[in-house]
Design an enzyme around this catalytic site. Structure first.
Site, PDB file in Angstrom:
ATOM      1  N   LYS A  15      -0.155  -4.977  -1.753  1.00  0.00           N
ATOM      2  CA  LYS A  15       0.445  -4.046  -1.916  1.00  0.00           C
ATOM      3  C   LYS A  15       1.331  -3.801  -0.549  1.00  0.00           C
ATOM      4  CE  LYS A  15      -3.445  -2.020  -1.248  1.00  0.00           C
ATOM      5  NZ  LYS A  15      -4.658  -2.640  -0.741  1.00  0.00           N
ATOM      6  N   ARG A  90      -8.697   5.086  -2.297  1.00  0.00           N
ATOM      7  CA  ARG A  90      -9.624   4.795  -2.625  1.00  0.00           C
ATOM      8  C   ARG A  90     -10.670   4.574  -2.233  1.00  0.00           C
ATOM      9  NH1 ARG A  90      -5.975   1.521   1.278  1.00  0.00           N
ATOM     10  NH2 ARG A  90      -7.273  -0.598   1.983  1.00  0.00           N
ATOM     11  N   ARG A 127      -2.522 -14.520   7.630  1.00  0.00           N
ATOM     12  CA  ARG A 127      -2.277 -13.140   8.045  1.00  0.00           C
ATOM     13  C   ARG A 127      -3.193 -12.729   9.796  1.00  0.00           C
ATOM     14  NH1 ARG A 127      -1.974  -7.644   6.469  1.00  0.00           N
ATOM     15  NH2 ARG A 127      -4.412  -7.365   6.177  1.00  0.00           N
ATOM     16  N   ARG A 133      -4.843  -9.070  13.876  1.00  0.00           N
ATOM     17  CA  ARG A 133      -4.885  -7.106  12.977  1.00  0.00           C
ATOM     18  C   ARG A 133      -6.072  -7.509  13.741  1.00  0.00           C
ATOM     19  NH1 ARG A 133      -2.680  -4.655   7.286  1.00  0.00           N
ATOM     20  NH2 ARG A 133      -5.510  -4.290   7.241  1.00  0.00           N
ATOM     21  N   ARG A 144     -14.684  -5.756   4.005  1.00  0.00           N
ATOM     22  CA  ARG A 144     -13.444  -4.882   3.009  1.00  0.00           C
ATOM     23  C   ARG A 144     -14.048  -5.253   1.233  1.00  0.00           C
ATOM     24  NH1 ARG A 144      -9.110  -6.758   7.093  1.00  0.00           N
ATOM     25  NH2 ARG A 144      -7.802  -5.439   5.091  1.00  0.00           N
TER      26      ARG A 144
HETATM   27  P1  B4P Z   1      -1.041  -6.856   2.500  1.00  0.00           P
HETATM   28  O1  B4P Z   1       0.541  -6.753   1.717  1.00  0.00           O
HETATM   29  O2  B4P Z   1      -0.327  -6.956   3.580  1.00  0.00           O
HETATM   30  O3  B4P Z   1      -2.364  -6.463   2.082  1.00  0.00           O
HETATM   31  P2  B4P Z   1      -2.557  -5.277   1.361  1.00  0.00           P
HETATM   32  O4  B4P Z   1      -3.266  -5.224  -0.039  1.00  0.00           O
HETATM   33  O5  B4P Z   1      -1.528  -4.181   2.044  1.00  0.00           O
HETATM   34  O6  B4P Z   1      -3.372  -4.007   3.090  1.00  0.00           O
HETATM   35  P3  B4P Z   1      -5.164  -4.394   3.715  1.00  0.00           P
HETATM   36  O7  B4P Z   1      -5.589  -3.591   1.925  1.00  0.00           O
HETATM   37  O8  B4P Z   1      -5.587  -5.741   3.775  1.00  0.00           O
HETATM   38  O9  B4P Z   1      -4.304  -2.734   4.388  1.00  0.00           O
HETATM   39  P4  B4P Z   1      -4.249  -0.702   4.293  1.00  0.00           P
HETATM   40  O10 B4P Z   1      -3.452  -1.578   5.414  1.00  0.00           O
HETATM   41  O11 B4P Z   1      -4.111  -0.475   3.152  1.00  0.00           O
HETATM   42  O12 B4P Z   1      -0.792  -8.719   2.748  1.00  0.00           O
HETATM   43  C1  B4P Z   1      -1.908  -9.347   3.134  1.00  0.00           C
HETATM   44  C2  B4P Z   1      -1.078 -10.561   2.965  1.00  0.00           C
HETATM   45  O13 B4P Z   1      -0.401 -11.293   1.917  1.00  0.00           O
HETATM   46  C3  B4P Z   1      -0.072 -10.501   3.944  1.00  0.00           C
HETATM   47  O14 B4P Z   1       0.244 -12.057   5.517  1.00  0.00           O
HETATM   48  C4  B4P Z   1       0.852 -11.270   3.076  1.00  0.00           C
HETATM   49  O15 B4P Z   1       2.018 -12.013   3.737  1.00  0.00           O
HETATM   50  C5  B4P Z   1       0.129 -12.283   2.371  1.00  0.00           C
HETATM   51  N1  B4P Z   1       1.013 -11.950   1.073  1.00  0.00           N
HETATM   52  C6  B4P Z   1       1.003 -11.198   0.505  1.00  0.00           C
HETATM   53  N2  B4P Z   1       1.614 -11.918  -1.116  1.00  0.00           N
HETATM   54  C7  B4P Z   1       1.538 -12.448  -1.316  1.00  0.00           C
HETATM   55  C8  B4P Z   1       1.961 -13.589  -1.888  1.00  0.00           C
HETATM   56  N3  B4P Z   1       2.715 -13.257  -2.769  1.00  0.00           N
HETATM   57  N4  B4P Z   1       1.772 -14.821  -2.019  1.00  0.00           N
HETATM   58  C9  B4P Z   1       0.935 -15.304  -0.435  1.00  0.00           C
HETATM   59  N5  B4P Z   1       1.255 -14.634   0.522  1.00  0.00           N
HETATM   60  C10 B4P Z   1       0.886 -13.331  -0.037  1.00  0.00           C
HETATM   61  O16 B4P Z   1      -5.363  -1.213   5.028  1.00  0.00           O
HETATM   62  C11 B4P Z   1      -6.456  -1.216   6.456  1.00  0.00           C
HETATM   63  C12 B4P Z   1      -7.214  -0.290   6.393  1.00  0.00           C
HETATM   64  O17 B4P Z   1      -7.315   1.870   6.200  1.00  0.00           O
HETATM   65  C13 B4P Z   1      -8.069  -0.151   5.117  1.00  0.00           C
HETATM   66  O18 B4P Z   1      -9.773  -1.366   5.761  1.00  0.00           O
HETATM   67  C14 B4P Z   1      -9.533   1.283   5.810  1.00  0.00           C
HETATM   68  O19 B4P Z   1     -10.039   1.468   7.179  1.00  0.00           O
HETATM   69  C15 B4P Z   1      -8.469   2.063   6.105  1.00  0.00           C
HETATM   70  N6  B4P Z   1      -7.743   3.229   5.346  1.00  0.00           N
HETATM   71  C16 B4P Z   1      -6.791   2.716   4.702  1.00  0.00           C
HETATM   72  N7  B4P Z   1      -6.282   3.789   3.298  1.00  0.00           N
HETATM   73  C17 B4P Z   1      -7.470   4.308   3.517  1.00  0.00           C
HETATM   74  C18 B4P Z   1      -8.194   5.746   2.459  1.00  0.00           C
HETATM   75  N8  B4P Z   1      -7.553   6.237   1.765  1.00  0.00           N
HETATM   76  N9  B4P Z   1      -9.250   5.561   2.775  1.00  0.00           N
HETATM   77  C19 B4P Z   1      -9.409   5.314   4.314  1.00  0.00           C
HETATM   78  N10 B4P Z   1      -9.943   4.574   4.668  1.00  0.00           N
HETATM   79  C20 B4P Z   1      -8.399   3.628   3.915  1.00  0.00           C
END
Ligand code: B4P
Length: 188
Positions: A15, A90, A127, A133, A144
């Site tokens: 995302k 979420r 990552r 992180r 998670r």
């Molecule tokens: P990302 O793109 O970074 O993953 P994400 O899904 O956006 O992030 P995530 O869910 O982990 O964390 P968030 O910040 O939302 O990709 C991950 C990895 O994959 C990267 O290394 C990337 O390079 C790689 N990648 C991407 N696409 C690829 C592909 N096509 N092929 C290969 N590799 C690929 O949340 C963090 C924390 O914040 C939560 O656990 C929670 O505690 C809190 N939080 C956030 N929002 C909240 C809410 N609404 N309510 C309550 N808590 C919340």
């Protein structure tokens, strides 16, 4: 057309990676609650200290804290032309809060990043090796994923029933996924 779009998918589904690119493509901001929390954590604000207790354990930050932070960001003028929401809502309670915050300007779509658990765990461990992180350890990643299955997955049915959901296969290269997401948004 104005886009007010939620991005939903498991941790590591890409995302955040795709949000940066689609924001540029469509010329509207992405609001990432995870990024907002991490900014508070690195600036050591009171909110950051509170959030880190939950984030480091892989739990959701309490809804009132998260929703208050989001309400503040949504009140800024750059969101009038539309936005992508990355990581909010979420759970179903946050989905209800969001409808209230949007106040007559409803969501125009929800994009689901569809990808296997094994693949996202491997990405997050990759990552971890690069970024270090605090919530990317093997144990916290597993937790998670469980939190996602229990609390976030019910949003899929919720938005499908409202006719808002577009599913995108989120495995493949970053470019391939990007092309699919742009096509899905354009067809909403
Ligand atoms: P990302 O793109 O970074 O993953 P994400 O899904 O956006 O992030 P995530 O869910 O982990 O964390 P968030 O910040 O939302 O990709 C991950 C990895 O994959 C990267 O290394 C990337 O390079 C790689 N990648 C991407 N696409 C690829 C592909 N096509 N092929 C290969 N590799 C690929 O949340 C963090 C924390 O914040 C939560 O656990 C929670 O505690 C809190 N939080 C956030 N929002 C909240 C809410 N609404 N309510 C309550 N808590 C919340």
């Amino acid at each position: 057309m104005i886009h007010r779009i939620v991005l939903v998918g498991p941790p590591g589904s890409g995302k955040g990676t795709q949000a940066k690119r689609i924001s540029e493509h469509f010329g509207i901001p992405t609001i990432s609650t995870g990024d907002l929390f991490r900014a508070h954590m690195s600036q050591r604000t009171e909110l950051g200290r509170l959030a880190s207790q939950y984030i480091d354990a892989g739990n959701l930050v309490p809804d009132d804290v998260t929703t208050g932070m989001l309400a503040d960001r949504l009140s800024q003028p750059d969101t009038a032309a539309g936005f992508f929401l990355d990581g909010y809502p979420r759970n179903l309670a946050q989905a209800g809060e969001l409808d209230g915050l949007l106040d007559g300007k409803p969501l125009t779509g929800v994009v689901l990043f569809d990808v296997d658990r094994d693949e996202v765990v491997a990405r997050l461990l990759g990552r971890a090796a690069i970024e270090g992180r605090s919530d990317d350890t093997a144990e916290v990643i597993g937790h998670r994923m469980d939190v996602y299955a229990e609390q976030t997955q019910p949003l899929i049915d919720h938005y499908e029933q409202r006719g808002l959901l577009a599913r995108v296969a989120a495995s493949g290269t970053v470019d391939e996924v990007y092309q699919r997401i742009v096509a899905a948004i354009e067809s909403l």
